[in-house]
Design a protein around this motif. Structure first.
Motif, short mmCIF file in Angstrom:
data_model
loop_
_atom_site.label_atom_id
_atom_site.label_comp_id
_atom_site.label_asym_id
_atom_site.label_seq_id
_atom_site.Cartn_x
_atom_site.Cartn_y
_atom_site.Cartn_z
N GLN A 299 108.51 1.45 18.34
CA GLN A 299 108.65 1.51 16.89
C GLN A 299 107.49 0.78 16.20
OE1 GLN A 299 112.28 -0.21 15.32
NE2 GLN A 299 112.09 1.09 13.51
N LYS A 300 107.16 -0.41 16.72
CA LYS A 300 106.09 -1.21 16.11
C LYS A 300 104.74 -0.46 16.22
CE LYS A 300 104.11 -5.81 16.16
NZ LYS A 300 103.77 -6.91 17.03
N ALA A 301 104.49 0.10 17.40
CA ALA A 301 103.22 0.81 17.61
C ALA A 301 103.10 2.00 16.65
CB ALA A 301 103.12 1.29 19.05
N VAL A 302 104.20 2.71 16.46
CA VAL A 302 104.18 3.88 15.58
C VAL A 302 103.96 3.44 14.13
CG1 VAL A 302 105.57 5.79 14.67
CG2 VAL A 302 105.55 5.32 17.12
N ARG A 303 104.67 2.36 13.73
CA ARG A 303 104.54 1.88 12.34
C ARG A 303 103.12 1.45 12.03
NH1 ARG A 303 110.08 0.96 10.85
NH2 ARG A 303 110.60 3.16 10.86
N LEU A 304 102.42 0.92 13.07
CA LEU A 304 101.07 0.38 12.83
C LEU A 304 99.98 1.46 12.85
CD1 LEU A 304 101.20 -2.95 14.90
CD2 LEU A 304 101.16 -2.69 12.41
N LYS A 305 100.38 2.70 13.02
CA LYS A 305 99.36 3.77 13.09
C LYS A 305 98.62 3.90 11.76
CE LYS A 305 98.98 8.66 14.34
NZ LYS A 305 99.24 9.55 15.47
N PHE A 306 97.32 3.98 11.84
CA PHE A 306 96.50 4.14 10.63
C PHE A 306 96.60 5.58 10.11
CE2 PHE A 306 94.55 0.34 12.31
CZ PHE A 306 94.08 -0.34 11.20
N ALA A 307 96.26 5.72 8.84
CA ALA A 307 96.29 7.06 8.24
C ALA A 307 95.24 7.96 8.89
CB ALA A 307 96.01 6.95 6.74
N LEU A 308 94.07 7.40 9.21
CA LEU A 308 92.96 8.23 9.70
C LEU A 308 92.28 7.55 10.88
CD1 LEU A 308 91.43 10.85 8.39
CD2 LEU A 308 89.65 9.16 7.92
N ARG A 309 92.16 8.27 12.00
CA ARG A 309 91.36 7.87 13.17
C ARG A 309 91.34 6.36 13.44
NH1 ARG A 309 86.13 11.59 12.12
NH2 ARG A 309 85.72 9.81 10.79
N ALA A 310 92.51 5.79 13.57
CA ALA A 310 92.66 4.37 13.92
C ALA A 310 91.89 3.45 12.97
CB ALA A 310 92.23 4.13 15.37
N GLY A 311 91.79 3.86 11.71
CA GLY A 311 91.12 3.03 10.71
C GLY A 311 89.63 3.30 10.61
N LEU A 312 89.11 4.17 11.45
CA LEU A 312 87.68 4.51 11.39
C LEU A 312 87.53 5.61 10.34
CD1 LEU A 312 87.02 4.54 15.22
CD2 LEU A 312 86.60 2.68 13.61
N ASP A 313 87.66 5.21 9.08
CA ASP A 313 87.83 6.20 8.03
C ASP A 313 86.54 6.57 7.30
OD1 ASP A 313 87.65 3.72 6.92
OD2 ASP A 313 89.65 3.71 6.03
N THR A 314 85.42 6.02 7.75
CA THR A 314 84.15 6.47 7.18
C THR A 314 83.23 6.87 8.35
OG1 THR A 314 83.14 4.28 7.36
CG2 THR A 314 84.30 4.78 5.29
N PRO A 315 82.27 7.75 8.10
CA PRO A 315 81.34 8.11 9.19
C PRO A 315 80.66 6.87 9.75
CG PRO A 315 81.10 9.61 7.33
CD PRO A 315 82.04 8.54 6.88
N GLN A 316 80.35 5.88 8.89
CA GLN A 316 79.65 4.67 9.36
C GLN A 316 80.50 3.94 10.40
OE1 GLN A 316 79.98 5.53 6.13
NE2 GLN A 316 77.84 6.04 5.74
N LYS A 317 81.78 3.75 10.08
CA LYS A 317 82.67 3.04 11.03
C LYS A 317 82.83 3.87 12.30
CE LYS A 317 85.70 0.99 7.58
NZ LYS A 317 87.09 1.00 7.11
N PHE A 318 83.01 5.18 12.13
CA PHE A 318 83.27 6.05 13.28
C PHE A 318 82.08 6.08 14.24
CE2 PHE A 318 83.68 10.28 15.33
CZ PHE A 318 84.92 10.10 15.91
N GLU A 319 80.89 6.00 13.65
CA GLU A 319 79.68 6.14 14.47
C GLU A 319 79.17 4.81 15.02
OE1 GLU A 319 76.89 8.55 12.26
OE2 GLU A 319 78.46 10.03 11.86
N ASP A 320 79.86 3.71 14.71
CA ASP A 320 79.40 2.39 15.13
C ASP A 320 79.61 2.20 16.65
OD1 ASP A 320 78.91 -0.24 15.58
OD2 ASP A 320 80.34 -1.01 14.10
N PRO A 321 78.53 2.05 17.43
CA PRO A 321 78.67 1.93 18.89
C PRO A 321 79.52 0.73 19.30
CG PRO A 321 76.36 2.10 18.25
CD PRO A 321 77.14 1.98 16.98
N ALA A 322 79.55 -0.31 18.46
CA ALA A 322 80.37 -1.49 18.80
C ALA A 322 81.82 -1.07 18.95
CB ALA A 322 80.24 -2.55 17.72
N HIS A 323 82.25 -0.14 18.12
CA HIS A 323 83.63 0.32 18.24
C HIS A 323 83.85 1.13 19.51
CE1 HIS A 323 87.62 1.64 17.51
NE2 HIS A 323 87.22 2.84 17.84
N HIS A 324 82.90 1.99 19.84
CA HIS A 324 83.09 2.86 21.02
C HIS A 324 83.29 2.01 22.27
CE1 HIS A 324 80.15 5.57 18.61
NE2 HIS A 324 81.33 5.45 18.03
N ARG A 325 82.58 0.88 22.33
CA ARG A 325 82.70 0.03 23.52
C ARG A 325 84.06 -0.64 23.59
NH1 ARG A 325 77.15 -0.88 22.49
NH2 ARG A 325 77.61 -2.66 21.18
#
Ligand code: SAM
Ligand code: SF4
Length: 335
Positions: A299-325
């Motif tokens: 239940q907790k895991a489901v409630r914490l789900k972000f609206a978009l791509r685990a919070g990577l809601d801008t191309p800048q955040k999505f493309e950040d290699p630090a996140h991929h690692r």
């Protein structure tokens, strides 16, 4: 089994009735976009879910409203107890599906039929034998081809997953679409996505827009027919008039479809992931082994789900290699 609560509904009102279970971190192929070059440190087998633990944990999800289970990996068919897992899960009464590279699938057709697993997604990124070897680092192209034909002959509902990589296989878009002329299957082009160790770069992703532009160079807009989306569809789908099959694009990178997401992922070591791109995981297996209820953790895991791509809601955040690692590699998530 009926739905008893709404612990699978998140804060955005999305109902997660679809569970994707990764059966293993191992694979008999080495697709370069999925498996890091240096391999992945494998979880000790004592820390992986047994066939019975998969069944028991899945049963809890089903009690809360899961109606569809997909088996994936790694390569699910390399798991020695695949047959036992399928037989147990089949008793839960959900619809079941499989994602596989199809190298070994001819050995499992009776098992799949007995469990009414009708929907099979096969990964195949090229229609050329030599190129297959370059992408997967294995020489099993002919086996996969034969198995695809066999699946069609036996009446399975087939989707071909094609990850497009710029300069590697994007010259085969039209060949794949033409394959749907005589074969009743769905080709689904997947935009290359970033995960740990797969050397993702936005410039290597072939976008929805580029795929459609390529199609319209060969087919007229009259010939390309846009298909209606079904609920929770991850792909935008099309067919060429008169062709038996169809094609679609899964555009997670350029056009995410998170607002209708109904999927949760269970890794082979029993961690629940509320999104493919999530840094967070919830350890269901340890709790289960300790005799604790796992429902509140789910239940907790489901409630914490972000609206978009685990919070990577801008191309800048999505493309950040630090996140991929910080994310797992795809082979250990279960695509
Ligand atoms: N071994 C099975 C197979 O290949 O179908 C199941 C597991 S595989 C991880 C599931 C799907 O994820 C495959 O269709 C694969 O092509 C896709 N995939 C893996 N890495 C990917 C990436 N970086 N971007 C997009 N799709 C990816
Ligand atoms: Fe194995 Fe599938 Fe990953 Fe290829 S995409 S390495 S077949 S898990």
């Amino acid at each position: 089994m009926s739905k008893t609560s709404n612990i699978l509904v998140d804060s955005m009102g999305r109902n997660h009735n679809y569970l994707r279970i990764s059966l293993t971190e191992k694979c008999n192929l080495r697709c370069t976009y999925c498996m890091p070059e240096q391999g992945v440190p494998l979880t000790p087998s004592a820390q992986l879910m047994t066939a019975d633990e998969i069944y028991q944990i899945a049963k809890i999800f089903v009690r809360h409203g899961v109606t569809k289970i997909r088996l994936t990996g790694g390569e699910p068919l390399v798991r020695k107890d695949f047959k036992e897992i399928v037989e147990k899960l089949a008793t839960l009464g959900t619809s079941m599906a499989l994602t596989t590279n199809a190298v070994l699938i001819d050995r499992f057709l009776p098992t799949l039929k007995a469990a009414s697993i009708q929907k099979i997604n096969v990964s195949l990124d090229t229609l050329r034998s030599e190129r297959f070897q370059k992408i997967t680092l294995k020489a099993t192209f002919e086996a996969v081809q034969q198995n695809i034909d066999r699946l069609l002959q036996e009446g399975f509902e087939l989707k071909l997953n094609v990850v497009l990589l710029k300069g590697v296989n994007d010259d085969e878009i039209i060949d794949f679409i033409k394959l749907t002329k005589s074969k009743p299957l769905s080709v689904r082009f997947i935009e290359f996505m970033p995960f740990d160790g797969n050397r993702w770069d936005r410039s290597r992703t072939v976008s929805l827009e580029e795929i459609l532009a390529c199609a319209t160079e060969v087919f007229t807009t009259d010939e390309i027919h846009r298909l209606e989306n079904v609920p929770n569809d991850t792909s935008k789908n099309f067919s060429i008039r008169g062709y038996q099959g169809d094609f679609g694009v899964i555009s997670t990178v350029t056009n995410p479809f998170c607002d209708s997401c109904n999927r949760l992922r269970l890794t082979a070591n029993g961690r629940l992931r509320n999104c493919l791109f999530s840094e967070q995981e919830s350890d269901l297996l340890t709790a289960y082994r300790n005799g604790q209820p796992i429902d509140p953790i789910i239940q907790k895991a489901v409630r914490l789900k972000f609206a978009l791509r685990a919070g990577l809601d801008t191309p800048q955040k999505f493309e950040d290699p630090a996140h991929h690692r910080k994310n797992r590699s795809m082979i250990t998530i279960g695509g």
